[in-house]
Write an enzyme that holds these catalytic residues in place. Structure first.
Site, PDB file in Angstrom:
ATOM      1  N   HIS A 128       0.815  -1.210   0.000  1.00 36.11           N
ATOM      2  CA  HIS A 128       0.000   0.000   0.000  1.00 36.11           C
ATOM      3  C   HIS A 128       0.846   1.256   0.000  1.00 36.11           C
ATOM      4  O   HIS A 128       0.531   2.239  -0.659  1.00 36.11           O
ATOM      5  CB  HIS A 128      -0.920  -0.008   1.215  1.00 36.11           C
ATOM      6  N   ARG A 167      -9.230   5.040  -7.448  1.00 38.57           N
ATOM      7  CA  ARG A 167      -9.199   3.877  -6.551  1.00 38.57           C
ATOM      8  C   ARG A 167      -9.734   4.313  -5.183  1.00 38.57           C
ATOM      9  O   ARG A 167      -8.989   4.812  -4.343  1.00 38.57           O
ATOM     10  CB  ARG A 167      -7.770   3.371  -6.379  1.00 38.57           C
ATOM     11  N   GLU A 222     -10.762  -8.004 -15.118  1.00 36.38           N
ATOM     12  CA  GLU A 222      -9.576  -8.424 -14.370  1.00 36.38           C
ATOM     13  C   GLU A 222      -9.518  -9.938 -14.233  1.00 36.38           C
ATOM     14  O   GLU A 222      -8.482 -10.513 -13.922  1.00 36.38           O
ATOM     15  CB  GLU A 222      -9.596  -7.814 -12.964  1.00 36.38           C
ATOM     16  N   ASN A 250      -3.276  -5.211 -14.400  1.00 38.56           N
ATOM     17  CA  ASN A 250      -2.437  -5.756 -13.314  1.00 38.56           C
ATOM     18  C   ASN A 250      -2.982  -7.103 -12.869  1.00 38.56           C
ATOM     19  O   ASN A 250      -2.254  -8.081 -12.730  1.00 38.56           O
ATOM     20  CB  ASN A 250      -2.420  -4.822 -12.104  1.00 38.56           C
ATOM     21  N   ASP A 251      -4.281  -7.124 -12.628  1.00 38.46           N
ATOM     22  CA  ASP A 251      -4.876  -8.386 -12.190  1.00 38.46           C
ATOM     23  C   ASP A 251      -5.082  -9.350 -13.352  1.00 38.46           C
ATOM     24  O   ASP A 251      -4.838 -10.547 -13.217  1.00 38.46           O
ATOM     25  CB  ASP A 251      -6.199  -8.125 -11.461  1.00 38.46           C
ATOM     26  N   CYS A 297      -6.814   0.539 -17.588  1.00 34.88           N
ATOM     27  CA  CYS A 297      -6.329   1.375 -16.490  1.00 34.88           C
ATOM     28  C   CYS A 297      -5.267   0.702 -15.621  1.00 34.88           C
ATOM     29  O   CYS A 297      -4.940   1.206 -14.559  1.00 34.88           O
ATOM     30  CB  CYS A 297      -7.503   1.826 -15.623  1.00 34.88           C
TER      31      CYS A 297
HETATM   32  C1  PEP Z   1      -5.601  -3.613 -12.125  1.00 29.17           C
HETATM   33  O1  PEP Z   1      -5.753  -4.704 -11.577  1.00 29.17           O
HETATM   34  O2  PEP Z   1      -5.022  -3.474 -13.225  1.00 29.17           O
HETATM   35  C2  PEP Z   1      -6.103  -2.391 -11.482  1.00 29.17           C
HETATM   36  C3  PEP Z   1      -6.094  -1.237 -12.103  1.00 29.17           C
HETATM   37  O3  PEP Z   1      -6.524  -2.499 -10.191  1.00 29.17           O
HETATM   38  P1  PEP Z   1      -5.544  -2.554  -8.926  1.00 29.17           P
HETATM   39  O4  PEP Z   1      -4.144  -2.325  -9.415  1.00 29.17           O
HETATM   40  O5  PEP Z   1      -5.997  -1.501  -8.003  1.00 29.17           O
HETATM   41  O6  PEP Z   1      -5.776  -3.941  -8.428  1.00 29.17           O
HETATM   42 MG    MG Z   2      -7.093  -4.848  -9.901  1.00 27.62          MG
END
Ligand code: PEP
Ligand code: MG
Length: 754
Positions: free
Chosen positions: A366, A473, A608, A631-632, A679
């Site tokens: 975080h 977020r 995701e 990312n996920d 994103c």
């Molecule tokens: C992602 O998973 O790409 C995303 C934007 O969400 P976070 O990074 O907050 O999990």
């Molecule tokens: Mg995510």
């Protein structure tokens, strides 16, 4: 029979006198070795100092050939002295010549000495040198003698660390205590930071080593240990901890150490040699740190960290210092910490903060997310940096490569100063294109939006010329708060965000908490695989109270404007339907209560979870937009934990499996007439952003620092040529999955700056 022993306290008293004398550093050292030899009835006492070139130099001796002083040099690891330096442990031998590491230095004339006692000269766990006594006779030095020598070595450690001895050595051969260090870490937030070390938890400097009244010191340490135990019991009883979780485990470990007889005995023994209670704590802590630095087992390292924390607490009990001593920040502060929560980072004055170095944080922690949001260059996984750095030390960090240079040499300093100037020039170029739309050479516009999550992000809208906020977020507000934010507080934040954005669109993502995104004030749920656990929309649908209050705050904040809401981690169409029903219910509620309504509500889904890729024809007609959370999505497609640096480079996102999925999403979006944006961090890297544009993405959301580089790339790009190449590269069956190099070559040939 053991020879008569003058007693450590007498020795320390004499040492104190010598330290106060107005004499040269060499004279002081010469006197110290004479004193120690006499006190311990040893024929030899020698001081070896570790130099910047990692060798050990004889700095003073009583008993060996004095001509050898400043001439005898050995490698760390060579001979018995080298062994002590390398292991940072005492060596007590009655027949030194029998030891396999024994090496003979003819110039010292040491061949006739049989017994050997060497102790490392330690400070903060770092070895600065070695102190040795030797006797002709075969004798084993007693425990209390070893203790006394260790205590004496603390005096020498202070002398070396103060820089007093540096004048005795030519350049390149100075004592290593303040040597430049290059520490490899992991880059968590881009940017270069040049400045001076500020320890997040300042060490308490022990100014008085030698006790006036040893009996009193014993009473003091006993009282401090009692108070420490009471403090820990009190913390354990505290209501929020009593419910369990990691915090409680740490406190249990503290309690165990605080009652550990070995720990208490070592403290008392150190005091028995004549030092103050504070100095005793420092000695025990320094020994522990020296062991910690060599420990490779993560579990044992963790326990040693606990012991280190405990020693800090004990020191605070003794000195009455408060835990959070926040001194005035210097202008160029680089904060160095073992670990830190996001709220603590926000406490620092941002205008003076140039960087952050952490021993224990990965890219998705975080504090790293918040540091990136704030644009603070950050390096994590910098082993032992809190022990190696002293407050005020010059330090340079590179958040892109993860490098930390502590006490850098002038070469390193000028190389980085050049890097900073280069970056500043680039920043000026980015500022100049800030108001231009991101349109490619062949006339295609790609909207560039901002990823945000806190109030501090809002000025970036103006600074970067973003088209809007593509991902807000919302959990960041929850993560930095001390208690669950009420609907009114959420409403206030969302209103401010919308006000700051003016007529630019803002996409709020509902809470993505749970799993590893733990809120300090909520129960911790232990899960085997938190990233795939009870998080985000799953938690939101199962406990709809929180989601409802959040949606209500968003809708009310958006009175008279457009409100865009998206749901994270949706895996099935039914989940979207249920989430949308919550929005509709809240809209009905607002209408019934005569609230002013939003002009338009757009509801979307983050892609995701890979399962959504195979439900697009059902999902797209229901949603207003999709936003790819790369990312996920990538972590689940490759089954690669996004926070695990060991496997981070195993697969390349710029390879057909991921690119085919991303292309499919863009194509399906077009087919259904629904916007698809992205994103995740992918859009923040110019080469990857170039590929996304080539795949058909016309809207991206990125971190503020990436805005300039990505826009500058787009302005150079001829999109039609890229799209043709991409289809070819993605569809061709090929050896080796990554097409990164081919894309780099394309960019170079086309004059696209990345
Ligand atoms: C992602 O998973 O790409 C995303 C934007 O969400 P976070 O990074 O907050 O999990
Ligand atoms: Mg995510």
């Amino acid at each position: 029979m053991r020879p008569a022993f003058g007693g450590p306290r007498l020795l320390l008293r004499r040492l104190r006198e010598v330290m106060a004398e107005q004499i040269s550093a060499q004279e002081r050292l010469d006197k110290i070795v004479v004193l120690i030899a006499a006190n311990m009835v040893a024929e030899v006492c020698s001081v070896y100092v570790l130099r910047v070139d990692a060798t050990l130099e004889l700095y003073a001796t009583q008993g060996l050939n004095r001509e050898a002083v400043h001439l005898t040099v050995m490698r760390a690891g060579e001979g018995l002295v080298g062994l002590v330096a390398q292991t940072a442990e005492s060596l007590n031998l009655s027949d030194a010549q029998e030891h396999p590491s024994f090496s003979f230095k003819p110039e010292t004339g040491e061949e006739i000495f049989h017994s050997f006692l060497g102790v490392p000269i330690l400070r903060g766990g770092n070895t600065l040198g070695v102190l040795v006594v030797q006797n002709r006779a075969h004798r084993k030095y007693e425990e209390d003698e070893v203790e006394a020598l260790q205590t004496t070595s603390m005096v020498l450690a202070e002398m070396i660390a103060s820089g007093e001895l540096s004048a005795l050595a030519p350049p390149g051969q100075e004592p290593a205590a303040r040597r430049p260090l290059h520490l490899p870490g992991e880059g968590l937030a881009e940017g270069v930071g040049l400045g001076h070390v500020v320890l997040h938890e300042p060490r308490i400097q022990v100014t008085k080593l030698i006790a006036d009244d040893p009996a009193r010191e014993l009473v003091r340490i006993e009282a401090a240990i009692e108070a420490l135990r009471a403090e820990i019991d009190h913390m354990l009883d505290a209501e929020d901890v009593a419910r369990g979780g990691e915090h409680k485990d740490i406190l249990e470990a503290y309690r165990m150490f605080a009652h550990d007889r070995g720990f208490v005995r070592r403290l008392k023994e150190a005091i028995g040699t004549g030092i103050t209670a504070e100095a005793a704590v420092e000695r025990v802590q320094s020994d522990n740190r020296a062991r910690m630095m060599r420990q490779t087992d993560p579990y044992l390292r963790e326990r040693m960290h606990d012991l280190d924390d405990l020693a800090n607490r004990l020191m605070r009990q003794l000195t009455g210092a408060k835990g959070e001593v926040r001194m005035d920040l210097p202008d160029n502060a680089i904060v160095v910490a073992r670990h830190m929560g996001p709220a603590a980072l926000l406490d620092y004055d941002r205008s003076r903060l140039r960087g952050l170095v952490l021993e224990e944080a990965g890219a998705t922690s975080h504090v790293a997310i918040v540091a990136r949001a704030l644009g603070i260059p950050t390096v994590g996984q910098a082993a032992n940096v809190t022990s190696l750095a002293d407050p005020g030390d010059a330090i340079i960090i590179d958040g892109a490569t993860g490098e930390v240079h502590l006490r850098p040499t002038s070469d390193v300093e000028s190389a980085y100063a050049e890097k900073v100037r280069f970056r500043a020039r680039r920043q000026a170029q980015y500022a100049a294109i800030r108001h231009l739309p991101a349109v490619t050479r062949d006339g295609v516009e790609v909207k560039l939006n901002l990823n945000a999550g806190l109030m501090v992000d809002l000025p970036f809208l103006e600074e970067t010329g973003a088209s809007g906020i593509g991902l807000f977020r919302t959990e960041l507000q929850f993560m930095v708060a001390n208690a669950l934010p009420r609907t009114a507080e959420q409403l206030d934040l969302y209103r401010k965000v919308l006000d700051a954005a003016g007529d630019r669109p803002v996409t709020f993502r509902t809470l993505d908490i749970g799993g590893d995104k733990v809120l300090p004030y909520m129960d911790v749920i232990q899960e085997e695989n938190p990233a795939m656990g009870w998080r985000a929309i799953r938690l939101g649908l199962d406990r709809p109270g929180l989601l409802r209050s959040q949606v209500r705050a968003m809708l009310r904040a958006g009175a008279g404007r457009e409100v865009r809401i998206m749901f994270p981690m949706v895996a099935a169409v039914e989940e979207f339907d249920a989430a949308k029903a919550i929005v509709e219910r809240e809209l009905t509620h607002l209408r019934r209560h005569d609230h002013r309504m939003p002009d338009r509500v757009q509801i979307g889904v983050m892609v995701e979870v890979p399962a959504l890729l195979f439900q697009l024809d059902e999902l797209l007609p229901r949603v207003d937009f999709l936003s790819v959370g790369s990312n996920d999505l990538v972590q689940f497609m490759f089954a690669v934990d996004r926070g695990n640096s060991r496997i981070a480079n195993r697969f390349d996102v710029l390879s057909p499996p991921i690119l085919r999925a991303l292309r499919l999403l863009a194509r399906k979006g077009r087919e259904h007439g629904k916007p698809v944006t992205l994103c995740g961090e992918l859009a923040s890297r110019p080469l990857e952003a170039m590929v996304l544009a080539g795949l058909g993405y016309r809207s991206l959301s990125l971190s503020p620092a990436a805005m300039g580089p990505v826009k500058s790339m787009l302005l150079d790009l001829d999109l039609s040529r890229l799209s043709a190449l991409l289809d070819d590269l993605i569809d061709q069956p090929r050896q080796g999955a990554s097409i990164r190099q081919r894309l780099r070559d394309f960019a170079e040939a086309e004059g696209v700056t990345l």
